[in-house]
Scaffold this motif. Structure first.
Motif, PDB file in Angstrom:
ATOM      1  N   ALA A  14       0.829  -1.211   0.000  1.00 20.74           N
ATOM      2  CA  ALA A  14       0.000   0.000   0.000  1.00 20.74           C
ATOM      3  C   ALA A  14       0.861   1.258   0.000  1.00 20.74           C
ATOM      4  O   ALA A  14       0.636   2.185  -0.795  1.00 20.74           O
ATOM      5  CB  ALA A  14      -0.930  -0.022   1.209  1.00 20.74           C
ATOM      6  N   GLU A  15       1.863   1.297   0.880  1.00 24.74           N
ATOM      7  CA  GLU A  15       2.710   2.479   0.962  1.00 24.74           C
ATOM      8  C   GLU A  15       3.577   2.605  -0.286  1.00 24.74           C
ATOM      9  O   GLU A  15       3.836   3.726  -0.760  1.00 24.74           O
ATOM     10  CB  GLU A  15       3.571   2.406   2.213  1.00 24.74           C
ATOM     11  N   GLY A  16       4.013   1.490  -0.824  1.00 28.15           N
ATOM     12  CA  GLY A  16       4.815   1.539  -2.044  1.00 28.15           C
ATOM     13  C   GLY A  16       4.020   2.030  -3.238  1.00 28.15           C
ATOM     14  O   GLY A  16       4.529   2.799  -4.065  1.00 28.15           O
ATOM     15  N   ALA A  17       2.758   1.611  -3.321  1.00 23.74           N
ATOM     16  CA  ALA A  17       1.910   2.082  -4.417  1.00 23.74           C
ATOM     17  C   ALA A  17       1.668   3.581  -4.313  1.00 23.74           C
ATOM     18  O   ALA A  17       1.681   4.306  -5.318  1.00 23.74           O
ATOM     19  CB  ALA A  17       0.590   1.321  -4.409  1.00 23.74           C
ATOM     20  N   ALA A  18       1.453   4.065  -3.097  1.00 30.85           N
ATOM     21  CA  ALA A  18       1.263   5.502  -2.909  1.00 30.85           C
ATOM     22  C   ALA A  18       2.527   6.270  -3.255  1.00 30.85           C
ATOM     23  O   ALA A  18       2.465   7.376  -3.822  1.00 30.85           O
ATOM     24  CB  ALA A  18       0.847   5.772  -1.470  1.00 30.85           C
ATOM     25  N   LEU A  19       3.684   5.687  -2.929  1.00 28.31           N
ATOM     26  CA  LEU A  19       4.952   6.344  -3.237  1.00 28.31           C
ATOM     27  C   LEU A  19       5.157   6.462  -4.744  1.00 28.31           C
ATOM     28  O   LEU A  19       5.700   7.462  -5.242  1.00 28.31           O
ATOM     29  CB  LEU A  19       6.098   5.565  -2.591  1.00 28.31           C
ATOM     30  N   MET A  20       4.709   5.456  -5.498  1.00 24.64           N
ATOM     31  CA  MET A  20       4.866   5.447  -6.952  1.00 24.64           C
ATOM     32  C   MET A  20       3.675   6.076  -7.662  1.00 24.64           C
ATOM     33  O   MET A  20       3.686   6.186  -8.894  1.00 24.64           O
ATOM     34  CB  MET A  20       5.068   4.014  -7.431  1.00 24.64           C
ATOM     35  N   ASP A  21       2.637   6.447  -6.895  1.00 21.35           N
ATOM     36  CA  ASP A  21       1.440   7.075  -7.442  1.00 21.35           C
ATOM     37  C   ASP A  21       0.743   6.147  -8.449  1.00 21.35           C
ATOM     38  O   ASP A  21       0.370   6.548  -9.560  1.00 21.35           O
ATOM     39  CB  ASP A  21       1.785   8.413  -8.112  1.00 21.35           C
ATOM     40  N   ILE A  22       0.591   4.881  -8.058  1.00 22.23           N
ATOM     41  CA  ILE A  22      -0.128   3.909  -8.874  1.00 22.23           C
ATOM     42  C   ILE A  22      -1.067   3.128  -7.965  1.00 22.23           C
ATOM     43  O   ILE A  22      -0.883   3.097  -6.746  1.00 22.23           O
ATOM     44  CB  ILE A  22       0.841   2.933  -9.589  1.00 22.23           C
ATOM     45  N   PRO A  23      -2.086   2.464  -8.517  1.00 22.38           N
ATOM     46  CA  PRO A  23      -2.976   1.652  -7.680  1.00 22.38           C
ATOM     47  C   PRO A  23      -2.230   0.467  -7.067  1.00 22.38           C
ATOM     48  O   PRO A  23      -1.232  -0.028  -7.614  1.00 22.38           O
ATOM     49  CB  PRO A  23      -4.067   1.197  -8.651  1.00 22.38           C
ATOM     50  N   ALA A  24      -2.740   0.003  -5.937  1.00 21.21           N
ATOM     51  CA  ALA A  24      -2.099  -1.130  -5.262  1.00 21.21           C
ATOM     52  C   ALA A  24      -2.153  -2.379  -6.133  1.00 21.21           C
ATOM     53  O   ALA A  24      -1.223  -3.192  -6.122  1.00 21.21           O
ATOM     54  CB  ALA A  24      -2.766  -1.383  -3.910  1.00 21.21           C
ATOM     55  N   GLY A  25      -3.221  -2.542  -6.905  1.00 19.01           N
ATOM     56  CA  GLY A  25      -3.303  -3.707  -7.785  1.00 19.01           C
ATOM     57  C   GLY A  25      -2.219  -3.714  -8.842  1.00 19.01           C
ATOM     58  O   GLY A  25      -1.636  -4.764  -9.137  1.00 19.01           O
ATOM     59  N   GLN A  80      13.133   5.351  -7.613  1.00 26.13           N
ATOM     60  CA  GLN A  80      13.931   5.368  -8.844  1.00 26.13           C
ATOM     61  C   GLN A  80      13.188   4.701 -10.000  1.00 26.13           C
ATOM     62  O   GLN A  80      13.274   5.166 -11.151  1.00 26.13           O
ATOM     63  CB  GLN A  80      15.271   4.674  -8.592  1.00 26.13           C
ATOM     64  N   PHE A  81      12.452   3.624  -9.715  1.00 23.18           N
ATOM     65  CA  PHE A  81      11.679   2.958 -10.764  1.00 23.18           C
ATOM     66  C   PHE A  81      10.590   3.899 -11.299  1.00 23.18           C
ATOM     67  O   PHE A  81      10.321   3.940 -12.504  1.00 23.18           O
ATOM     68  CB  PHE A  81      11.039   1.681 -10.217  1.00 23.18           C
ATOM     69  N   ALA A  82       9.960   4.646 -10.414  1.00 21.73           N
ATOM     70  CA  ALA A  82       8.849   5.508 -10.822  1.00 21.73           C
ATOM     71  C   ALA A  82       9.304   6.671 -11.689  1.00 21.73           C
ATOM     72  O   ALA A  82       8.556   7.130 -12.572  1.00 21.73           O
ATOM     73  CB  ALA A  82       8.122   6.029  -9.591  1.00 21.73           C
ATOM     74  N   VAL A  83      10.528   7.168 -11.462  1.00 17.40           N
ATOM     75  CA  VAL A  83      10.995   8.317 -12.238  1.00 17.40           C
ATOM     76  C   VAL A  83      11.713   7.904 -13.518  1.00 17.40           C
ATOM     77  O   VAL A  83      12.055   8.777 -14.336  1.00 17.40           O
ATOM     78  CB  VAL A  83      11.931   9.193 -11.372  1.00 17.40           C
ATOM     79  N   GLY A  84      11.939   6.623 -13.724  1.00 11.38           N
ATOM     80  CA  GLY A  84      12.625   6.170 -14.930  1.00 11.38           C
ATOM     81  C   GLY A  84      11.719   6.280 -16.147  1.00 11.38           C
ATOM     82  O   GLY A  84      10.600   5.743 -16.150  1.00 11.38           O
ATOM     83  N   ALA A  85      12.207   6.947 -17.183  1.00 15.95           N
ATOM     84  CA  ALA A  85      11.382   7.140 -18.385  1.00 15.95           C
ATOM     85  C   ALA A  85      11.064   5.818 -19.056  1.00 15.95           C
ATOM     86  O   ALA A  85       9.994   5.662 -19.677  1.00 15.95           O
ATOM     87  CB  ALA A  85      12.127   8.073 -19.357  1.00 15.95           C
ATOM     88  N   GLU A  86      11.965   4.836 -18.957  1.00 17.10           N
ATOM     89  CA  GLU A  86      11.728   3.532 -19.603  1.00 17.10           C
ATOM     90  C   GLU A  86      10.618   2.742 -18.942  1.00 17.10           C
ATOM     91  O   GLU A  86      10.141   1.735 -19.514  1.00 17.10           O
ATOM     92  CB  GLU A  86      13.013   2.714 -19.608  1.00 17.10           C
ATOM     93  N   ASN A  87      10.158   3.152 -17.775  1.00 14.28           N
ATOM     94  CA  ASN A  87       9.110   2.431 -17.052  1.00 14.28           C
ATOM     95  C   ASN A  87       7.756   3.137 -17.114  1.00 14.28           C
ATOM     96  O   ASN A  87       6.801   2.665 -16.493  1.00 14.28           O
ATOM     97  CB  ASN A  87       9.508   2.255 -15.580  1.00 14.28           C
ATOM     98  N   ALA A  88       7.675   4.221 -17.852  1.00 13.10           N
ATOM     99  CA  ALA A  88       6.439   5.005 -17.868  1.00 13.10           C
ATOM    100  C   ALA A  88       5.263   4.195 -18.407  1.00 13.10           C
ATOM    101  O   ALA A  88       4.135   4.305 -17.911  1.00 13.10           O
ATOM    102  CB  ALA A  88       6.644   6.276 -18.699  1.00 13.10           C
ATOM    103  N   HIS A  89       5.494   3.352 -19.424  1.00 13.13           N
ATOM    104  CA  HIS A  89       4.394   2.569 -20.001  1.00 13.13           C
ATOM    105  C   HIS A  89       3.885   1.491 -19.064  1.00 13.13           C
ATOM    106  O   HIS A  89       2.800   0.954 -19.274  1.00 13.13           O
ATOM    107  CB  HIS A  89       4.848   1.947 -21.326  1.00 13.13           C
ATOM    108  N   LEU A  90       4.662   1.160 -18.026  1.00 12.76           N
ATOM    109  CA  LEU A  90       4.224   0.163 -17.058  1.00 12.76           C
ATOM    110  C   LEU A  90       3.400   0.776 -15.932  1.00 12.76           C
ATOM    111  O   LEU A  90       2.670   0.051 -15.239  1.00 12.76           O
ATOM    112  CB  LEU A  90       5.447  -0.551 -16.454  1.00 12.76           C
ATOM    113  N   LEU A  91       3.517   2.077 -15.764  1.00 19.84           N
ATOM    114  CA  LEU A  91       2.824   2.742 -14.668  1.00 19.84           C
ATOM    115  C   LEU A  91       1.475   3.311 -15.085  1.00 19.84           C
ATOM    116  O   LEU A  91       0.595   3.501 -14.240  1.00 19.84           O
ATOM    117  CB  LEU A  91       3.702   3.864 -14.100  1.00 19.84           C
ATOM    118  N   LYS A  92       1.314   3.594 -16.341  1.00 22.39           N
ATOM    119  CA  LYS A  92       0.071   4.174 -16.839  1.00 22.39           C
ATOM    120  C   LYS A  92      -0.449   3.342 -18.017  1.00 22.39           C
ATOM    121  O   LYS A  92       0.321   2.716 -18.735  1.00 22.39           O
ATOM    122  CB  LYS A  92       0.290   5.617 -17.315  1.00 22.39           C
TER     123      LYS A  92
END
Length: 330
Positions: free
Chosen positions: A81-92, A127-139
């Motif tokens: 839960a806290e990690g999802a909030a840190l990355m600004d993504i749903p817990a699922g 670091q994972f959340a700010v990486g441009a190569e991971n943007a398609h995995l977050l949204k």
């Protein structure tokens, strides 16, 4: 000074518990900091078997900018839960990324319901959340190939944690047998027995086998679950560990053989002492003859001895009386 031997002084060290207190870290945070290489430790030369921290290392850490907040930030762990909030993504979505092995847990614990709770380094998630190569995995929609893996039931959280924890432990193992015992800790006992046939070598490996990180009572259900998480189950992972164990044991054998019990030496049987012949005196001969004579049977019941009759003389004296010749003319 002539005739004297210079002995270099040992660096001043302290126990891990004291070092954690002086650095303002909890026990788990201190252990994680050591695993991550944030805190350098040295073996306990006093024979305690643990790790110690040099006083100079504590001074180095305290001299860093922002101490102790910067050190705590490096070892801060968060759950789903806290990690999802840190990355600004749903817990699922966070859970799906972790199951796919894109987010690697660093620790775990078992809650009161004996459910596994995975913990992740907050700094790595950031670091994972700010990486441009991971943007398609977050949204947006999860890629098709990843959705197929999730539908097949893939879950790499435990496997990725094992690989990471194995790396932590191997960096601390300084003896070849300790490295082999560390690898063996991630295999089932039957797998270890198949690679290491010698029972004395397996017993030596167990001396260096690290325990599961969950501090539960040995033999408890919680400890059993922790051991299950630490044991490789996938065939490809187990095969890789088997290969690593065989190589590590071969290297350890070349370094020093496993100890074995000393052979028992039985004392030779003593030879019986020789019996020396002694001269037989007449007195001894008479006693020997008397002992050899059979005892006279008791008279039958109801038999009365006549008055005036003498009892027969027994033994050697009676035999001599019988053999004594009568005088002539009697």
């Amino acid at each position: 000074m002539s005739g004297s031997t210079f002995v270099p002084s040992r660096p001043v060290t302290c126990a891990a518990s004291r070092a954690a207190r002086e650095l303002g870290l909890r026990r788990g945070e201190f252990a994680l900091a050591v695993h991550l290489g944030c805190i350098r430790t040295v073996p306990d030369e006093g024979g305690g078997g643990g790790r110690r921290v040099e006083r100079a290392e504590l001074d180095r850490l305290r001299a860093q900018d922002g101490f102790p907040e910067t050190l705590r930030a490096r070892v801060r762990v968060v759950g789903t839960a806290e990690g999802a909030a840190l990355m600004d993504i749903p817990a699922g979505r966070f859970t799906r990324l972790a199951r796919l092995g894109l987010l690697v847990p660093v620790r775990f614990y078992l809650n009161r319901y004996r459910a596994v709770v995975w913990l992740y380094l907050a700094e790595e998630l950031r670091q994972f959340a700010v990486g441009a190569e991971n943007a398609h995995l977050l949204k947006g929609r999860t890629p098709e190939n990843l959705r197929g893996q999730l539908a097949a039931g893939v879950d790499l959280r435990a496997r990725n944690w094992r690989g990471r924890h194995l790396g932590f432990l191997l960096r601390e193992a300084e003896d070849p047998w300790a490295r082999a015992g560390t690898v063996a800790a991630f295999l089932a006992p039957v797998e270890v027995a198949d690679i290491v046939k010698d029972p004395y070598e397996r017993a030596h490996l167990n001396r260096f086998r690290p325990a599961a990180p969950d501090h539960a009572a040995p033999g408890s259900p919680t400890a059993h679950l922790a051991e299950q998480l630490m044991t490789a189950h996938d065939s490809d992972e187990a095969d890789w560990l088997r290969s690593e164990l065989a190589h590590a044991v071969q290297e350890a054998r070349g370094h020093s053989p496993a100890p074995r019990p000393a052979a028992r030496h039985t004392a030779p049987a003593r030879r019986p002492a020789a019996h020396h012949a002694h001269p037989v005196t007449p007195t001894v001969a008479r006693h020997a003859v008397a002992a050899a004579q059979p005892a006279s049977p008791p008279p039958p019941r109801g038999h009365e001895t006549e008055p005036g009759a003498t009892r027969p003389t027994r033994g050697l004296r009676a035999w001599l009386h019988r053999r004594k010749p009568r005088p002539a003319g009697v």
